[in-house]
Design a protein around this motif. Structure first.
Motif, PDB file in Angstrom:
ATOM      1  N   ASP A 270      30.245 -12.116 103.815  1.00 46.51           N
ATOM      2  CA  ASP A 270      29.594 -11.220 102.852  1.00 46.51           C
ATOM      3  C   ASP A 270      29.938 -11.625 101.428  1.00 46.51           C
ATOM      4  OD1 ASP A 270      27.934  -9.122 102.114  1.00 46.51           O
ATOM      5  OD2 ASP A 270      29.570  -7.667 102.058  1.00 46.51           O
ATOM      6  N   SER A 271      29.848 -12.911 101.170  1.00 44.56           N
ATOM      7  CA  SER A 271      30.197 -13.429  99.849  1.00 44.56           C
ATOM      8  C   SER A 271      29.289 -14.586  99.504  1.00 44.56           C
ATOM      9  CB  SER A 271      31.649 -13.898  99.814  1.00 44.56           C
ATOM     10  OG  SER A 271      31.965 -14.478  98.565  1.00 44.56           O
ATOM     11  N   ARG A 272      29.006 -14.714  98.221  1.00 40.90           N
ATOM     12  CA  ARG A 272      28.338 -15.899  97.720  1.00 40.90           C
ATOM     13  C   ARG A 272      29.397 -16.847  97.146  1.00 40.90           C
ATOM     14  NH1 ARG A 272      22.735 -13.028  95.476  1.00 40.90           N
ATOM     15  NH2 ARG A 272      21.853 -12.796  97.578  1.00 40.90           N
ATOM     16  N   THR A 273      28.984 -17.769  96.302  1.00 34.24           N
ATOM     17  CA  THR A 273      29.914 -18.800  95.821  1.00 34.24           C
ATOM     18  C   THR A 273      31.169 -18.214  95.188  1.00 34.24           C
ATOM     19  OG1 THR A 273      28.068 -20.316  95.437  1.00 34.24           O
ATOM     20  CG2 THR A 273      30.139 -20.786  94.287  1.00 34.24           C
ATOM     21  N   PHE A 274      30.994 -17.169  94.389  1.00 36.45           N
ATOM     22  CA  PHE A 274      32.140 -16.569  93.705  1.00 36.45           C
ATOM     23  C   PHE A 274      32.830 -15.564  94.624  1.00 36.45           C
ATOM     24  CE2 PHE A 274      30.419 -17.212  89.077  1.00 36.45           C
ATOM     25  CZ  PHE A 274      30.599 -18.580  89.210  1.00 36.45           C
ATOM     26  N   SER A 275      33.471 -16.058  95.660  1.00 38.21           N
ATOM     27  CA  SER A 275      34.217 -15.165  96.554  1.00 38.21           C
ATOM     28  C   SER A 275      35.320 -14.406  95.834  1.00 38.21           C
ATOM     29  CB  SER A 275      34.794 -15.946  97.739  1.00 38.21           C
ATOM     30  OG  SER A 275      35.562 -17.054  97.307  1.00 38.21           O
ATOM     31  N   PRO A 276      35.936 -14.941  94.759  1.00 39.57           N
ATOM     32  CA  PRO A 276      36.917 -14.129  94.032  1.00 39.57           C
ATOM     33  C   PRO A 276      36.292 -12.896  93.393  1.00 39.57           C
ATOM     34  CG  PRO A 276      37.185 -16.451  93.498  1.00 39.57           C
ATOM     35  CD  PRO A 276      35.889 -16.324  94.245  1.00 39.57           C
ATOM     36  N   GLU A 277      34.980 -12.913  93.161  1.00 38.68           N
ATOM     37  CA  GLU A 277      34.270 -11.737  92.648  1.00 38.68           C
ATOM     38  C   GLU A 277      33.799 -10.838  93.795  1.00 38.68           C
ATOM     39  OE1 GLU A 277      33.838 -10.679  89.646  1.00 38.68           O
ATOM     40  OE2 GLU A 277      34.108 -12.388  88.302  1.00 38.68           O
ATOM     41  N   ASP A 278      33.213 -11.440  94.831  1.00 39.14           N
ATOM     42  CA  ASP A 278      32.585 -10.670  95.904  1.00 39.14           C
ATOM     43  C   ASP A 278      33.589 -10.115  96.916  1.00 39.14           C
ATOM     44  OD1 ASP A 278      29.965 -10.845  95.057  1.00 39.14           O
ATOM     45  OD2 ASP A 278      29.496 -12.614  96.258  1.00 39.14           O
ATOM     46  N   GLN A 279      34.546 -10.946  97.307  1.00 40.20           N
ATOM     47  CA  GLN A 279      35.479 -10.568  98.367  1.00 40.20           C
ATOM     48  C   GLN A 279      36.910 -10.961  98.008  1.00 40.20           C
ATOM     49  OE1 GLN A 279      34.860  -8.758 100.945  1.00 40.20           O
ATOM     50  NE2 GLN A 279      32.626  -8.690 100.805  1.00 40.20           N
ATOM     51  N   PRO A 280      37.438 -10.416  96.913  1.00 35.15           N
ATOM     52  CA  PRO A 280      38.783 -10.830  96.485  1.00 35.15           C
ATOM     53  C   PRO A 280      39.873 -10.491  97.499  1.00 35.15           C
ATOM     54  CG  PRO A 280      38.038  -8.914  95.238  1.00 35.15           C
ATOM     55  CD  PRO A 280      36.857  -9.422  95.994  1.00 35.15           C
TER      56      PRO A 280
END
Length: 300
Positions: A270-280
């Motif tokens: 459930d994340s796009r490229t910016f996993s630190p934003e989407d799924q930290p």
């Protein structure tokens, strides 16, 4: 031409969760870093048109056990221009190397995202002695540097006034959600303060000139050359990859896992490229598990 953005500007805002701010004086210029926690060092490398704020939700849980250092690289969302620095991909890798050496951190766990992941691969190729472990989230690799979709950024960098027009358009929050901006990099909109810190610096001419040189120095010849060294890097590697990433398909994680002798994949869902934003939280948990599992293999 001013080379520094005012600390009071929204463009200069950095989340206090990143830790203490330091200005490193390097031969290439002034580089900003943030550090928090103590223990084995973990260095975070962001990519194009973002800054250390990318890691603001990942660092706090990791800083309970590790010394976390986030670098503000001159990728266009930085606050101090570096007009005399080599800003090709190998030059950016040398900046990371210089920061690690200046702070006397090595060997470190190196964490890269997006084009910062490509830079991290070049660091491993150039100075494997400084890297105890490598963590790549969804990022450029091999011939996919940059992904074909982002060729328009290169066109904007080369066209007269192209970057200026792009910078002005990105001031509009709705534009930031378009695929040509951050729309396909995150599931949801960026926090306003974070988005401002990403897009506003490019309105400054000196920063814009830096990013023009960065974009001009992106070339798959660098990542393909780095890949030839992967078999020699026998330290632990984690590929914390966003499942179903639009720009960095899963096959690249699988290819990297096959090329590094000691690599494992952890899919970030459930994340796009910016996993630190989407799924930290999911990303931080994957990193923590990996660090704890490989602690005995670290030279520190």
């Amino acid at each position: 031409m001013t080379n520094t953005i005012s600390p009071e500007s929204p463009a200069a805002w950095r989340d206090p969760a990143l830790g203490t701010r330091h200005e490193l004086t390097l031969p290439q210029g002034t580089l900003t870093v943030f550090d928090s926690g103590s223990g084995d060092p973990v260095v975070f490398v962001h990519g194009l048109l973002v800054n250390a704020n990318l890691w603001r939700k990942v660092i706090p849980p990791l800083a309970r056990e590790y010394h976390c250092v986030a670098i503000d690289l001159p990728f266009g969302s930085h606050t101090t221009a570096m007009p005399d620095a080599d800003l090709t991909a190998p030059g950016l890798a040398q900046l990371v190397i210089a920061a690690i050496e200046k702070l006397d951190l090595g060997p470190v766990t190196l964490v890269g995202n997006d084009s910062g992941g490509a830079v991290s691969q070049l660091v491993v190729a150039a100075r494997p002695d400084l890297v105890a472990r490598l963590i790549l989230t969804s990022c450029d690799a091999y011939e996919n540097f940059p992904p074909p979709f982002f060729n328009f950024v290169g066109l904007a960098a080369r066209a007269p006034g192209g970057l200026t027009s792009l910078a002005l358009s990105m001031r509009i929050r709705a534009v930031r959600r378009l695929p040509i901006a951050y729309g396909w990099l995150t599931h949801g909109p960026l926090d306003r303060a974070v988005g401002d810190s990403y897009v506003l610096p490019v309105s400054t001419k000196a920063i814009r000139e830096d990013v023009r040189r960065v974009i001009g120095g992106i070339d798959s010849k660098y990542t393909l050359a780095a890949a030839k060294t992967f078999a020699d890097f026998k330290k632990p590697v984690l590929l914390a990859w966003s499942a179903g990433d639009r720009f960095f398909p899963e096959r690249y994680a699988e290819r990297l896992a096959a090329d590094f002798p000691d690599a494992r994949i952890e899919w970030i869902h459930d994340s796009r490229t910016f996993s630190p934003e989407d799924q930290p939280a999911q990303l931080a948990a994957a990193i923590t598990t990996f660090l704890n599992a490989t602690r005995a293999e670290s030279p520190r």
